[in-house]
Design a protein around this motif. Sequence first.
Motif, mmCIF file in Angstrom:
data_model
loop_
_atom_site.group_PDB
_atom_site.id
_atom_site.type_symbol
_atom_site.label_atom_id
_atom_site.label_comp_id
_atom_site.label_asym_id
_atom_site.label_seq_id
_atom_site.Cartn_x
_atom_site.Cartn_y
_atom_site.Cartn_z
ATOM 1 N N LEU A 40 -13.340 -61.499 39.372
ATOM 2 C CA LEU A 40 -12.974 -62.770 38.738
ATOM 3 C C LEU A 40 -11.461 -62.962 38.786
ATOM 4 O O LEU A 40 -10.702 -62.051 38.452
ATOM 5 C CB LEU A 40 -13.433 -62.784 37.273
ATOM 6 C CG LEU A 40 -14.920 -62.547 37.027
ATOM 7 C CD1 LEU A 40 -15.197 -62.463 35.535
ATOM 8 C CD2 LEU A 40 -15.760 -63.619 37.676
ATOM 9 N N HIS A 41 -11.048 -64.132 39.178
ATOM 10 C CA HIS A 41 -9.615 -64.465 39.206
ATOM 11 C C HIS A 41 -9.053 -64.350 37.787
ATOM 12 O O HIS A 41 -9.741 -64.682 36.817
ATOM 13 C CB HIS A 41 -9.446 -65.895 39.732
ATOM 14 C CG HIS A 41 -8.043 -66.252 40.053
ATOM 15 N ND1 HIS A 41 -7.146 -66.667 39.091
ATOM 16 C CD2 HIS A 41 -7.380 -66.243 41.234
ATOM 17 C CE1 HIS A 41 -5.994 -66.917 39.671
ATOM 18 N NE2 HIS A 41 -6.105 -66.664 40.979
ATOM 19 N N PRO A 42 -7.808 -63.886 37.623
ATOM 20 C CA PRO A 42 -7.228 -63.785 36.274
ATOM 21 C C PRO A 42 -7.248 -65.112 35.507
ATOM 22 O O PRO A 42 -7.351 -65.112 34.285
ATOM 23 C CB PRO A 42 -5.787 -63.329 36.534
ATOM 24 C CG PRO A 42 -5.862 -62.611 37.841
ATOM 25 C CD PRO A 42 -6.909 -63.345 38.648
ATOM 26 N N ARG A 43 -7.177 -66.248 36.210
ATOM 27 C CA ARG A 43 -7.202 -67.551 35.541
ATOM 28 C C ARG A 43 -8.585 -68.203 35.621
ATOM 29 O O ARG A 43 -8.711 -69.418 35.428
ATOM 30 C CB ARG A 43 -6.139 -68.453 36.151
ATOM 31 C CG ARG A 43 -4.743 -67.954 35.792
ATOM 32 C CD ARG A 43 -3.609 -68.769 36.361
ATOM 33 N NE ARG A 43 -3.834 -70.202 36.335
ATOM 34 C CZ ARG A 43 -3.403 -71.034 37.277
ATOM 35 N NH1 ARG A 43 -2.712 -70.578 38.305
ATOM 36 N NH2 ARG A 43 -3.640 -72.320 37.180
ATOM 37 N N VAL A 53 -17.556 -75.426 24.716
ATOM 38 C CA VAL A 53 -16.303 -75.382 25.479
ATOM 39 C C VAL A 53 -16.415 -74.352 26.605
ATOM 40 O O VAL A 53 -17.232 -73.434 26.546
ATOM 41 C CB VAL A 53 -15.099 -75.023 24.577
ATOM 42 C CG1 VAL A 53 -14.860 -76.096 23.527
ATOM 43 C CG2 VAL A 53 -15.298 -73.670 23.922
ATOM 44 N N PRO A 54 -15.564 -74.461 27.626
ATOM 45 C CA PRO A 54 -15.525 -73.457 28.694
ATOM 46 C C PRO A 54 -15.077 -72.093 28.162
ATOM 47 O O PRO A 54 -14.555 -71.987 27.056
ATOM 48 C CB PRO A 54 -14.494 -74.026 29.677
ATOM 49 C CG PRO A 54 -14.485 -75.493 29.408
ATOM 50 C CD PRO A 54 -14.701 -75.614 27.921
ATOM 51 N N HIS A 55 -15.266 -71.064 28.996
ATOM 52 C CA HIS A 55 -14.898 -69.691 28.628
ATOM 53 C C HIS A 55 -13.954 -69.095 29.667
ATOM 54 O O HIS A 55 -13.886 -69.546 30.800
ATOM 55 C CB HIS A 55 -16.146 -68.818 28.483
ATOM 56 C CG HIS A 55 -16.950 -68.719 29.741
ATOM 57 N ND1 HIS A 55 -17.991 -69.586 30.030
ATOM 58 C CD2 HIS A 55 -16.873 -67.872 30.803
ATOM 59 C CE1 HIS A 55 -18.515 -69.274 31.198
ATOM 60 N NE2 HIS A 55 -17.861 -68.229 31.687
ATOM 61 N N ASP A 56 -13.234 -68.037 29.263
ATOM 62 C CA ASP A 56 -12.264 -67.394 30.145
ATOM 63 C C ASP A 56 -12.854 -66.134 30.785
ATOM 64 O O ASP A 56 -14.018 -65.797 30.595
ATOM 65 C CB ASP A 56 -10.976 -67.080 29.384
ATOM 66 C CG ASP A 56 -11.172 -66.074 28.256
ATOM 67 O OD1 ASP A 56 -12.259 -65.457 28.135
ATOM 68 O OD2 ASP A 56 -10.223 -65.885 27.484
ATOM 69 N N LYS A 119 -10.717 -67.506 48.447
ATOM 70 C CA LYS A 119 -10.648 -66.328 49.306
ATOM 71 C C LYS A 119 -9.253 -65.735 49.210
ATOM 72 O O LYS A 119 -8.258 -66.406 49.442
ATOM 73 C CB LYS A 119 -10.958 -66.692 50.752
ATOM 74 C CG LYS A 119 -11.122 -65.478 51.632
ATOM 75 C CD LYS A 119 -12.423 -65.541 52.354
ATOM 76 C CE LYS A 119 -12.737 -64.254 53.055
ATOM 77 N NZ LYS A 119 -13.588 -64.482 54.202
ATOM 78 N N GLN A 120 -9.195 -64.476 48.810
ATOM 79 C CA GLN A 120 -7.921 -63.752 48.708
ATOM 80 C C GLN A 120 -8.036 -62.534 49.609
ATOM 81 O O GLN A 120 -8.811 -61.623 49.322
ATOM 82 C CB GLN A 120 -7.639 -63.355 47.263
ATOM 83 C CG GLN A 120 -7.423 -64.549 46.364
ATOM 84 C CD GLN A 120 -6.978 -64.161 44.970
ATOM 85 O OE1 GLN A 120 -7.432 -63.183 44.400
ATOM 86 N NE2 GLN A 120 -6.074 -64.951 44.423
ATOM 87 N N ILE A 127 -13.395 -68.262 40.787
ATOM 88 C CA ILE A 127 -12.411 -68.952 39.951
ATOM 89 C C ILE A 127 -13.066 -69.835 38.894
ATOM 90 O O ILE A 127 -12.422 -70.236 37.937
ATOM 91 C CB ILE A 127 -11.395 -69.763 40.786
ATOM 92 C CG1 ILE A 127 -12.090 -70.809 41.644
ATOM 93 C CG2 ILE A 127 -10.556 -68.832 41.629
ATOM 94 C CD1 ILE A 127 -11.125 -71.738 42.392
ATOM 95 N N GLY A 128 -14.369 -70.104 39.053
ATOM 96 C CA GLY A 128 -15.041 -70.916 38.049
ATOM 97 C C GLY A 128 -16.530 -70.983 38.268
ATOM 98 O O GLY A 128 -17.028 -70.718 39.365
#
Length: 136
Positions: A40-43, A53-56, A119-120, A127-128
């Motif tokens: 999972l991306h840090p953001r 609400v959305p979550h992290d 893609k990294q 990312i979501g």
Amino acid sequence: MMSDLRVYDLSPEQQDLWKRVNDLWSLSMERNAEKIRSTLHPRYMGWDMNSPVPHDRETAVQSVLGDSPVVVDYQLRPLSIEVYDHVAGIVHYTYSATVAPKGATSFRVSGKWTEIYLKQGDQWVMIGVSGRPDHV
């Protein structure tokens, strides 16, 4: 619309992204926090649409650990897999899974899910997400 999507008809890049989706479901069965966190991306930001609400990222990691029900098995059905400029991907799919809450009887859940990836290097990083179970 790709309602009759067959994985073998996908490009190698789309197949790689679909493999990543399946790998993440497998990781949720392992319940290894560090492995899950690394995908999972840090953001990262997601939304189970049954929540207000959305979550992290950390909430996502915790959603498959601790007192959360254990995923016993699952089936995924891809509906649409798109890759953009070799760096972004969106996957829409349905899922069905058996989950086992601690101290309770296993039961089936199903729903619809959308996952967004970046893609990294040679890895797809989530990312979501957005989706919900069919019945609550």
